[in-house]
Design an enzyme around this catalytic site. Structure first.
Site, PDB file in Angstrom:
ATOM      1  N   GLU A  23      84.361  31.080 -37.712  1.00 36.81           N
ATOM      2  CA  GLU A  23      83.412  31.713 -38.637  1.00 36.81           C
ATOM      3  C   GLU A  23      83.515  33.226 -38.521  1.00 36.81           C
ATOM      4  OE1 GLU A  23      81.626  29.750 -40.541  1.00 36.81           O
ATOM      5  OE2 GLU A  23      82.175  27.907 -39.485  1.00 36.81           O
TER       6      GLU A  23
ATOM      7  N   TYR B  49      67.889  23.914 -17.537  1.00 31.62           N
ATOM      8  CA  TYR B  49      69.071  24.374 -16.778  1.00 31.62           C
ATOM      9  C   TYR B  49      69.665  23.241 -15.941  1.00 31.62           C
ATOM     10  CZ  TYR B  49      68.728  29.031 -18.558  1.00 31.62           C
ATOM     11  OH  TYR B  49      68.752  30.101 -19.417  1.00 31.62           O
TER      12      TYR B  49
ATOM     13  N   CYS C 184      65.215  32.250  -5.390  1.00 34.43           N
ATOM     14  CA  CYS C 184      63.755  32.287  -5.383  1.00 34.43           C
ATOM     15  C   CYS C 184      63.276  33.625  -5.942  1.00 34.43           C
ATOM     16  CB  CYS C 184      63.254  32.107  -3.950  1.00 34.43           C
ATOM     17  SG  CYS C 184      61.491  32.452  -3.794  1.00 34.43           S
TER      18      CYS C 184
ATOM     19  N   HIS D 203      76.450  37.415 -18.090  1.00 40.73           N
ATOM     20  CA  HIS D 203      75.126  36.798 -18.155  1.00 40.73           C
ATOM     21  C   HIS D 203      74.858  35.880 -16.966  1.00 40.73           C
ATOM     22  CE1 HIS D 203      75.023  37.552 -22.807  1.00 40.73           C
ATOM     23  NE2 HIS D 203      74.818  38.649 -22.095  1.00 40.73           N
TER      24      HIS D 203
ATOM     25  N   CYS E 112      59.556  29.691   1.037  1.00 38.87           N
ATOM     26  CA  CYS E 112      58.290  30.411   0.774  1.00 38.87           C
ATOM     27  C   CYS E 112      57.462  29.799  -0.351  1.00 38.87           C
ATOM     28  CB  CYS E 112      58.585  31.888   0.485  1.00 38.87           C
ATOM     29  SG  CYS E 112      59.229  32.163  -1.177  1.00 38.87           S
TER      30      CYS E 112
ATOM     31  N   THR F 152      82.384  34.202 -30.026  1.00 42.19           N
ATOM     32  CA  THR F 152      81.019  34.711 -29.889  1.00 42.19           C
ATOM     33  C   THR F 152      80.467  35.096 -31.258  1.00 42.19           C
ATOM     34  OG1 THR F 152      79.589  36.433 -28.942  1.00 42.19           O
ATOM     35  CG2 THR F 152      81.922  37.026 -29.242  1.00 42.19           C
TER      36      THR F 152
ATOM     37  N   ASN G 180      79.555  33.626 -20.915  1.00 41.22           N
ATOM     38  CA  ASN G 180      79.270  32.245 -20.538  1.00 41.22           C
ATOM     39  C   ASN G 180      78.884  32.139 -19.060  1.00 41.22           C
ATOM     40  OD1 ASN G 180      80.041  31.767 -23.115  1.00 41.22           O
ATOM     41  ND2 ASN G 180      82.080  30.991 -22.615  1.00 41.22           N
TER      42      ASN G 180
ATOM     43  N   CYS H  89      61.153  35.454  -2.557  1.00 38.87           N
ATOM     44  CA  CYS H  89      61.879  35.953  -1.372  1.00 38.87           C
ATOM     45  C   CYS H  89      63.360  36.202  -1.673  1.00 38.87           C
ATOM     46  CB  CYS H  89      61.729  35.000  -0.189  1.00 38.87           C
ATOM     47  SG  CYS H  89      62.673  33.463  -0.333  1.00 38.87           S
TER      48      CYS H  89
ATOM     49  N   ARG I  35      71.854  21.468 -18.271  1.00 37.54           N
ATOM     50  CA  ARG I  35      73.084  22.215 -18.573  1.00 37.54           C
ATOM     51  C   ARG I  35      74.056  22.189 -17.395  1.00 37.54           C
ATOM     52  NH1 ARG I  35      71.382  27.706 -20.840  1.00 37.54           N
ATOM     53  NH2 ARG I  35      73.632  27.972 -20.840  1.00 37.54           N
TER      54      ARG I  35
HETATM   55  C1  BJW Z   1      84.106  28.932 -31.810  1.00 37.96           C
HETATM   56  C2  BJW Z   1      84.345  27.627 -31.633  1.00 37.96           C
HETATM   57  C3  BJW Z   1      85.673  27.369 -31.183  1.00 37.96           C
HETATM   58  C4  BJW Z   1      82.301  27.665 -32.272  1.00 37.96           C
HETATM   59  N1  BJW Z   1      86.513  28.420 -30.981  1.00 37.96           N
HETATM   60  N2  BJW Z   1      84.846  29.981 -31.649  1.00 37.96           N
HETATM   61  C5  BJW Z   1      70.800  46.491 -29.156  1.00 37.96           C
HETATM   62  C6  BJW Z   1      70.408  46.142 -30.431  1.00 37.96           C
HETATM   63  C7  BJW Z   1      69.492  45.109 -30.628  1.00 37.96           C
HETATM   64  C8  BJW Z   1      68.940  44.430 -29.548  1.00 37.96           C
HETATM   65  C9  BJW Z   1      69.333  44.791 -28.298  1.00 37.96           C
HETATM   66  C10 BJW Z   1      70.237  45.798 -28.112  1.00 37.96           C
HETATM   67  N3  BJW Z   1      70.439  45.918 -26.766  1.00 37.96           N
HETATM   68  C11 BJW Z   1      69.706  45.015 -26.128  1.00 37.96           C
HETATM   69  C12 BJW Z   1      68.998  44.310 -27.030  1.00 37.96           C
HETATM   70  C13 BJW Z   1      68.055  43.205 -26.708  1.00 37.96           C
HETATM   71  C14 BJW Z   1      68.735  41.879 -26.457  1.00 37.96           C
HETATM   72  C15 BJW Z   1      69.523  41.460 -27.700  1.00 37.96           C
HETATM   73  O1  BJW Z   1      70.708  41.574 -27.796  1.00 37.96           O
HETATM   74  N4  BJW Z   1      68.817  40.912 -28.671  1.00 37.96           N
HETATM   75  C16 BJW Z   1      69.460  40.468 -29.908  1.00 37.96           C
HETATM   76  C17 BJW Z   1      69.371  38.950 -30.003  1.00 37.96           C
HETATM   77  C18 BJW Z   1      68.788  41.167 -31.050  1.00 37.96           C
HETATM   78  N5  BJW Z   1      69.598  41.941 -25.290  1.00 37.96           N
HETATM   79  C19 BJW Z   1      69.126  41.802 -24.071  1.00 37.96           C
HETATM   80  O2  BJW Z   1      67.924  41.625 -23.858  1.00 37.96           O
HETATM   81  C20 BJW Z   1      70.115  41.880 -22.927  1.00 37.96           C
HETATM   82  N6  BJW Z   1      69.648  42.772 -21.929  1.00 37.96           N
HETATM   83  C21 BJW Z   1      69.669  44.092 -22.098  1.00 37.96           C
HETATM   84  O3  BJW Z   1      70.154  44.612 -23.088  1.00 37.96           O
HETATM   85  O4  BJW Z   1      69.097  44.812 -21.061  1.00 37.96           O
HETATM   86  C22 BJW Z   1      68.764  46.166 -21.307  1.00 37.96           C
HETATM   87  C23 BJW Z   1      67.499  46.184 -22.097  1.00 37.96           C
HETATM   88  C24 BJW Z   1      66.386  45.503 -21.631  1.00 37.96           C
HETATM   89  C25 BJW Z   1      65.201  45.534 -22.366  1.00 37.96           C
HETATM   90  C26 BJW Z   1      65.140  46.222 -23.575  1.00 37.96           C
HETATM   91  C27 BJW Z   1      66.286  46.888 -24.052  1.00 37.96           C
HETATM   92  C28 BJW Z   1      67.460  46.878 -23.286  1.00 37.96           C
HETATM   93  C29 BJW Z   1      70.232  40.526 -22.230  1.00 37.96           C
HETATM   94  C30 BJW Z   1      70.838  39.486 -23.110  1.00 37.96           C
HETATM   95  C31 BJW Z   1      70.848  38.151 -22.365  1.00 37.96           C
HETATM   96  C32 BJW Z   1      71.348  37.011 -23.218  1.00 37.96           C
HETATM   97  N7  BJW Z   1      71.116  35.790 -22.525  1.00 37.96           N
HETATM   98  C33 BJW Z   1      71.613  34.555 -23.085  1.00 37.96           C
HETATM   99  C34 BJW Z   1      71.146  33.402 -22.148  1.00 37.96           C
HETATM  100  C35 BJW Z   1      71.991  33.456 -20.855  1.00 37.96           C
HETATM  101  C36 BJW Z   1      71.650  32.354 -19.902  1.00 37.96           C
HETATM  102  C37 BJW Z   1      71.975  31.000 -20.455  1.00 37.96           C
HETATM  103  O5  BJW Z   1      73.133  30.691 -20.761  1.00 37.96           O
HETATM  104  O6  BJW Z   1      71.030  30.234 -20.586  1.00 37.96           O
HETATM  105  O7  BJW Z   1      73.044  34.565 -23.175  1.00 37.96           O
HETATM  106  S1  BJW Z   1      71.122  34.276 -24.780  1.00 37.96           S
HETATM  107  C38 BJW Z   1      72.619  33.487 -25.286  1.00 37.96           C
HETATM  108  O8  BJW Z   1      73.306  34.292 -26.285  1.00 37.96           O
HETATM  109  C39 BJW Z   1      73.516  33.491 -24.035  1.00 37.96           C
HETATM  110  C40 BJW Z   1      74.871  33.834 -24.630  1.00 37.96           C
HETATM  111  O9  BJW Z   1      75.719  34.343 -23.625  1.00 37.96           O
HETATM  112  C41 BJW Z   1      74.509  34.828 -25.703  1.00 37.96           C
HETATM  113  C42 BJW Z   1      75.566  35.015 -26.754  1.00 37.96           C
HETATM  114  O10 BJW Z   1      75.810  33.829 -27.444  1.00 37.96           O
HETATM  115  P1  BJW Z   1      77.297  33.461 -27.881  1.00 37.96           P
HETATM  116  O11 BJW Z   1      78.123  33.269 -26.672  1.00 37.96           O
HETATM  117  O12 BJW Z   1      77.786  34.445 -28.864  1.00 37.96           O
HETATM  118  O13 BJW Z   1      77.096  32.011 -28.516  1.00 37.96           O
HETATM  119  P2  BJW Z   1      76.653  31.629 -30.013  1.00 37.96           P
HETATM  120  O14 BJW Z   1      76.234  30.210 -30.011  1.00 37.96           O
HETATM  121  O15 BJW Z   1      75.700  32.601 -30.574  1.00 37.96           O
HETATM  122  O16 BJW Z   1      78.000  31.764 -30.878  1.00 37.96           O
HETATM  123  C43 BJW Z   1      79.082  30.868 -30.699  1.00 37.96           C
HETATM  124  C44 BJW Z   1      80.215  31.324 -31.589  1.00 37.96           C
HETATM  125  O17 BJW Z   1      81.346  30.531 -31.295  1.00 37.96           O
HETATM  126  C45 BJW Z   1      79.939  31.194 -33.084  1.00 37.96           C
HETATM  127  O18 BJW Z   1      80.289  32.408 -33.729  1.00 37.96           O
HETATM  128  C46 BJW Z   1      80.894  30.073 -33.534  1.00 37.96           C
HETATM  129  O19 BJW Z   1      81.383  30.243 -34.856  1.00 37.96           O
HETATM  130  C47 BJW Z   1      81.987  30.187 -32.518  1.00 37.96           C
HETATM  131  N8  BJW Z   1      82.716  28.954 -32.239  1.00 37.96           N
HETATM  132  N9  BJW Z   1      83.301  26.846 -31.900  1.00 37.96           N
HETATM  133  C48 BJW Z   1      86.081  29.678 -31.215  1.00 37.96           C
HETATM  134  N10 BJW Z   1      86.104  26.118 -30.937  1.00 37.96           N
END
Ligand code: BJW
Length: 265
Positions: A230, A72, A136, A128, A165, A203, A111, A139, A75
Site C-alpha cells: 500500500e 501482551y 517492574c 519500540h 515488591c 510501515t 517491531n 523497583c 502477543r
Molecule cells: C506490508 C505487508 C507485507 C502489510 N510486506 N508491507 C510528530 C508528529 C505527530 C505526533 C508525534 C510526533 N512525534 C511524536 C508524536 C506522538 C506519537 C505519534 O507518533 N503519534 C501519531 C500516531 C500521531 N509518538 C510517540 O508518542 C512516540 N514517542 C515520542 O515521540 O516521544 C517523545 C514525545 C513524547 C510525548 C510528546 C511528544 C513527544 C512513541 C511511539 C510509540 C509507538 N508504540 C507502538 C506500540 C509499541 C509496543 C507494541 O508493539 O505493543 O508501536 S504503536 C504501534 O505503531 C507500534 C508500531 O511499532 C507502530 C508503527 O506501526 P507500523 O509498524 O507502521 O504498523 P502498521 O500496522 O501501522 O502498518 C503496517 C504496514 O505494513 C502497512 O502500511 C501495510 O500496508 C504494510 N504491510 N503487509 C510489506 N507483507
C-alpha cells in the site's frame, strides 16, 4: 520518482544497494505479517480488535493492568509460535553483502518481536522495545521469562505483580507519549542521516519519530525506497515506491544486488 522497469523495483535501486557504502533500513509490522504476526492498522490488525488508546499508553495500563498484560501475553504467545520469513532473511543477507565489501549497514525496527535478530541481522535498533523483556514499574527489576509466564498464566482478571515488591509488571515496550530508548533512536538517526541508500519496509509511516527516519535520509541525499503493498503518507516524498510484499520483494532485490556485486568485484 524512478519508475521500476521490468521488475518490481528499479535498476537504480539495485545499483545503489550494490555499490554504495552506507545502507540504512527501517522496518515496521508489515515485514512480520508473512510470519503470521498481525499488523496494527491493516484490516484484521491489532488495532481493529483493540483500540490503541485502550492498550498502548501508560494511563490505560494503570487503569486496567490485567487487560494490557493479557494482551501482551497473547502477543508473546503468537511470537513464540512463528519464525522469521524470507523478508527478514533477505535483510540479514543484505547486511552481510554490504559489510563484506567494507560498507556499513543499520536496521532500525519498530517491531518488538525479535524476528530480525532471529533471522541473523546484527546491527539492529529496536526503537519500540522488545516483547521478551518485562520489568517492574516500581523497583524496575526485570522479571525472568519463567516468572512472567507463571505470573501471567492466571486468568485475565489477575494482575501480574513483581515477586520482590508487588509493583505492576509491564512489557519493556514504548507506548504513546513515552520516549524511545536513547541509544537506539540515536543510532537510527545517525544511520538515516549518513545513509547513501535507505529502505522503508512494511510501515504505515504514521508513528513518529520512526516515520521521520526515511525523510531524514532523503533530506541528507540518500536514495530512498519504500517497500509496501500500500502507499503511505511518505510514498510521494521518497524516490521509489515498490508495491509488493516484503517477503516477495526483498529476496528478489537482494539476489539482484548479490549478482551485481559479484560481477563488479
Ligand atoms: C506490508 C505487508 C507485507 C502489510 N510486506 N508491507 C510528530 C508528529 C505527530 C505526533 C508525534 C510526533 N512525534 C511524536 C508524536 C506522538 C506519537 C505519534 O507518533 N503519534 C501519531 C500516531 C500521531 N509518538 C510517540 O508518542 C512516540 N514517542 C515520542 O515521540 O516521544 C517523545 C514525545 C513524547 C510525548 C510528546 C511528544 C513527544 C512513541 C511511539 C510509540 C509507538 N508504540 C507502538 C506500540 C509499541 C509496543 C507494541 O508493539 O505493543 O508501536 S504503536 C504501534 O505503531 C507500534 C508500531 O511499532 C507502530 C508503527 O506501526 P507500523 O509498524 O507502521 O504498523 P502498521 O500496522 O501501522 O502498518 C503496517 C504496514 O505494513 C502497512 O502500511 C501495510 O500496508 C504494510 N504491510 N503487509 C510489506 N507483507
Amino acid at each position: 520518482m524512478h519508475q521500476p522497469v521490468g521488475d518490481l523495483f528499479s535498476d537504480t535501486l539495485v545499483e545503489r544497494l550494490a555499490r554504495t557504502r552506507r545502507v540504512g533500513v527501517l522496518t515496521g509490522a508489515g515485514i512480520s505479517a508473512e510470519s503470521g504476526v498481525p499488523t496494527f492498522r491493516d484490516e484484521g490488525g491489532l488495532w481493529q480488535r483493540f483500540k490503541p488508546e485502550e492498550l498502548a499508553n501508560v494511563k490505560a495500563f494503570l487503569e486496567n493492568p490485567a487487560l494490557v498484560q493479557g494482551w501482551y501475553r497473547h502477543r508473546r504467545e503468537v511470537i513464540e509460535g512463528v519464525d522469521p520469513n524470507p523478508g527478514h532473511d533477505a535483510l540479514a543477507a543484505l547486511e552481510q553483502l554490504v559489510t563484506e565489501r567494507g560498507g556499513s549497514f543499520h536496521l532500525a525496527t519498530q517491531n518488538v518481536d525479535g524476528l530480525h535478530h532471529r533471522a541473523g541481522s546484527e546491527s539492529v535498533s529496536e526503537l519500540h522495545g522488545s516483547l521478551t523483556r518485562t520489568y517492574c514499574i516500581d523497583c524496575e527489576r526485570e522479571a525472568t521469562p519463567d516468572e512472567v509466564a507463571a505470573l501471567t498464566n492466571a486468568d485475565d482478571e489477575t494482575r501480574a505483580e513483581c515477586p520482590d515488591c508487588g509493583g505492576l509488571l509491564r512489557p519493556d515496550v514504548v507506548w504513546f507519549g513515552e520516549q524511545l530508548p536513547e541509544t537506539e533512536i540515536r543510532a537510527a538517526e545517525r544511520a538515516a542521516g549518513t545513509a547513501d541508500v535507505y529502505l522503508s519496509v512494511g510501515t504505515s509511516s504514521v508513528v513518529f519519530p520512526a516515520a521521520g527516519l526515511p525523510l531524514t535520509a532523503a533530506a541528507n541525499g540518500a536514495y530512498t525506497a519504500e517497500i509496501n503493498p500500500e502507499r503511505t503518507p511518505l510514498s510521494r516524498q521518497l524516490d521509489e515506491h515498490v508495491s509488493g510484499k516484503a517477503g516477495d520483494v526483498l529476496p528478489r532485490l537482494v539476489e539482484r544486488v548479490r549478482t551485481m556485486q559479484a560481477e563488479t568485484s
